[in-house]
Design an enzyme around this catalytic site. Sequence first.
Site, PDB file in Angstrom:
ATOM      1  N   CYS A  53      -0.241  -6.094  -3.463  1.00 43.42           N
ATOM      2  CA  CYS A  53       1.077  -6.795  -2.431  1.00 43.42           C
ATOM      3  C   CYS A  53       0.501  -7.563  -1.864  1.00 43.42           C
ATOM      4  O   CYS A  53      -0.187  -7.030  -0.655  1.00 43.42           O
ATOM      5  CB  CYS A  53       0.913  -4.950  -2.262  1.00 43.42           C
ATOM      6  SG  CYS A  53       2.381  -5.309  -1.046  1.00 43.42           S
ATOM      7  N   GLY A  81      -0.246   5.388   7.718  1.00 41.89           N
ATOM      8  CA  GLY A  81       1.029   7.101   7.014  1.00 41.89           C
ATOM      9  C   GLY A  81       0.291   7.835   8.731  1.00 41.89           C
ATOM     10  O   GLY A  81      -0.845   8.325   9.088  1.00 41.89           O
ATOM     11  N   SER A  88       3.730  -6.153  15.328  1.00 42.32           N
ATOM     12  CA  SER A  88       3.148  -7.099  14.091  1.00 42.32           C
ATOM     13  C   SER A  88       4.050  -8.518  13.408  1.00 42.32           C
ATOM     14  O   SER A  88       3.393  -9.472  13.229  1.00 42.32           O
ATOM     15  CB  SER A  88       4.203  -6.100  13.050  1.00 42.32           C
ATOM     16  OG  SER A  88       5.279  -5.992  13.220  1.00 42.32           O
ATOM     17  N   CYS A  97       0.406   5.264   2.820  1.00 46.86           N
ATOM     18  CA  CYS A  97      -1.127   6.786   2.977  1.00 46.86           C
ATOM     19  C   CYS A  97      -2.244   5.118   2.322  1.00 46.86           C
ATOM     20  O   CYS A  97      -2.077   4.311   2.064  1.00 46.86           O
ATOM     21  CB  CYS A  97      -1.015   7.304   1.998  1.00 46.86           C
ATOM     22  SG  CYS A  97      -0.942   6.973   0.100  1.00 46.86           S
ATOM     23  N   CYS A 155      10.700  -1.237  -2.974  1.00 45.03           N
ATOM     24  CA  CYS A 155       9.681  -1.354  -3.089  1.00 45.03           C
ATOM     25  C   CYS A 155       9.183   0.300  -4.294  1.00 45.03           C
ATOM     26  O   CYS A 155       9.710   0.968  -3.909  1.00 45.03           O
ATOM     27  CB  CYS A 155       8.632  -1.686  -2.476  1.00 45.03           C
ATOM     28  SG  CYS A 155       6.917  -1.361  -3.029  1.00 45.03           S
ATOM     29  N   TYR A 176       2.556  -7.262   6.572  1.00 43.13           N
ATOM     30  CA  TYR A 176       2.999  -6.341   7.508  1.00 43.13           C
ATOM     31  C   TYR A 176       1.771  -5.129   7.526  1.00 43.13           C
ATOM     32  O   TYR A 176       0.798  -4.906   8.553  1.00 43.13           O
ATOM     33  CB  TYR A 176       4.047  -5.687   7.535  1.00 43.13           C
ATOM     34  CG  TYR A 176       4.469  -4.430   8.173  1.00 43.13           C
ATOM     35  CD1 TYR A 176       4.366  -4.884   9.882  1.00 43.13           C
ATOM     36  CD2 TYR A 176       4.741  -3.459   7.615  1.00 43.13           C
ATOM     37  CE1 TYR A 176       5.054  -3.560  10.499  1.00 43.13           C
ATOM     38  CE2 TYR A 176       4.960  -2.464   8.947  1.00 43.13           C
ATOM     39  CZ  TYR A 176       5.476  -2.336  10.381  1.00 43.13           C
ATOM     40  OH  TYR A 176       5.987  -1.332  11.006  1.00 43.13           O
ATOM     41  N   ASN A 184      -3.601   6.241  -2.560  1.00 42.62           N
ATOM     42  CA  ASN A 184      -2.457   5.744  -2.145  1.00 42.62           C
ATOM     43  C   ASN A 184      -1.638   4.784  -3.919  1.00 42.62           C
ATOM     44  O   ASN A 184      -2.029   4.228  -4.205  1.00 42.62           O
ATOM     45  CB  ASN A 184      -3.673   4.485  -1.237  1.00 42.62           C
ATOM     46  CG  ASN A 184      -2.724   3.760  -0.972  1.00 42.62           C
ATOM     47  OD1 ASN A 184      -2.898   2.620  -1.049  1.00 42.62           O
ATOM     48  ND2 ASN A 184      -1.525   3.387  -0.400  1.00 42.62           N
ATOM     49  N   GLY A 185      -0.146   4.975  -3.284  1.00 39.26           N
ATOM     50  CA  GLY A 185       0.134   4.139  -3.976  1.00 39.26           C
ATOM     51  C   GLY A 185       1.512   4.965  -4.145  1.00 39.26           C
ATOM     52  O   GLY A 185       1.897   5.950  -4.046  1.00 39.26           O
TER      53      GLY A 185
END
Length: 500
Positions: free
Chosen positions: A258, A44, A305, A18, A404, A264, A123-124
């Site tokens: 991260c 998201g 990407s 998100c 992950c 990406y 977020n996470g």
Amino acid sequence: MQPFLAHPFDYDRLHEECGVFGVIGVADAANFVALGLHALQHRGQEAGGIISHDAEQGFNSAHRFGYVRDNFTKQSLMETLPGSLAIGHVRYSTAGTKAATAIRDVQPFFGDFSMGGCAVAHNGNITNAMALRKELIERGSIFQSSSDSECIIHLMARSIQRNIPERMKDALRRVEGAFSVIAMTRTKLIGVRDPLGVRPLVLGKVGDEGYVLSSETCALDIIGAEFIREIDPGEMVVISKGEIESSRPFGPSTGRFCIFEHVYFSRPDSIIKGRSVYETRRQIGVELAREAPVEADLVCAVPDSGTPAAIGFAHESGIPFGMGIIRNQYMGRTFIEPTEQIRNMGVRLKLNVNRALVAGKRVVLVDDSVVRGTTSRKIKDMILDAGAAEVHFRIASPPTAWPCFYGVDTPDREKLLAANMSEEEMREWIGVDSLAFVSLDGLYRAVGEAQGRNTGSPQYCDACFSGDYPVAPFDQLERGFRMKANSETAGAAITGHAAE
């Protein structure tokens, strides 16, 4: 009609959970939030929500499935979200329901406490959410969603602190995993990052007295906000009346951002740690060309990407770059009620080969990652069907061999191609003439770490490549997930703040 059926091309990608965005000190703050969420849509696409506060009307909220542009651009809806303070969230589910089928799972969440209301967007991923949820339910909490993020609201409700920022500190000290949280009270905008700073959060200024919190800098640009700085790992900022108070609820910490944000997740026009994401991705291509040279006639990106890395590879290798694969810009990431015949078309719904360019050529295809590998096989087939003489894959990340647990939708380890095959076996399975991944040290050099990865104390979270988890995923360990021995020990040591 069943909306948001995953497209086959997206099935073989990693997805960020998100994006979050909040504004204080501007008229019609919800409109600014809608624009910010539009810029964060890549993080998201399943659903989004906005909560605002107005002195006369109090808190107001809107939660919708689908794209921001299809919901939060309607004047009739935005008029229901008045006020100079608002936060928002765009969602791709990793915890809770795997598809956004329940509106109650869409953030921001809201809690009404004795000292006033508070909205929270996260977020996470909370790696001890199952244990916390069980404990909270046994103590009388009633959950309204299946999201791990709701644990934060319930932990705040049980705190005995006298104001909302202190209650949030109490709650987040019990949370393990990765979290960039933004929250709002009637008068304050709050931002917090976990002690390792795994997920991003930045601070900006808009107008004379307005401030912004955002997952990425690209969302500041869309509203004309000035980038001030990143929120530090383990930092909490509380913004009210044009003033910013900073504190460190978790004590000293060492960041482990991260690294896949560089590869990406983040938009290429964002800035991370003072570096252009685009330039970092181009540099990954340069490292790839140095580490895995190949004789070829054409370098092509798997759009979009893989494009910056392909440009870097072409420049360093001297092989011409060309648009050998064209992306359908109007496809979107989903397809409504596709027939079985359309599903079987797979990636051809999104990508098409430029036959006139690739026919007879030895082609280097550059992509950002290989997850399950199914998309790579289909793209290879498309290139060969178009008459290419050879196909060589170059991947702008190391092999993704570990799942992950920090806010990324990753398949189980047994479904990750690199967890079950050597690079040569992967090359044979995909069916290409050669296959090479950038090394972990090469990736670190590309993000600005000239000496590569510090194996004793890695500068980034790279668990999806190395299996070195900076925070032990408690819930997954309870389910029997097997970690590397050194990772489990390291993770247990780092998560000590949760027990304080």
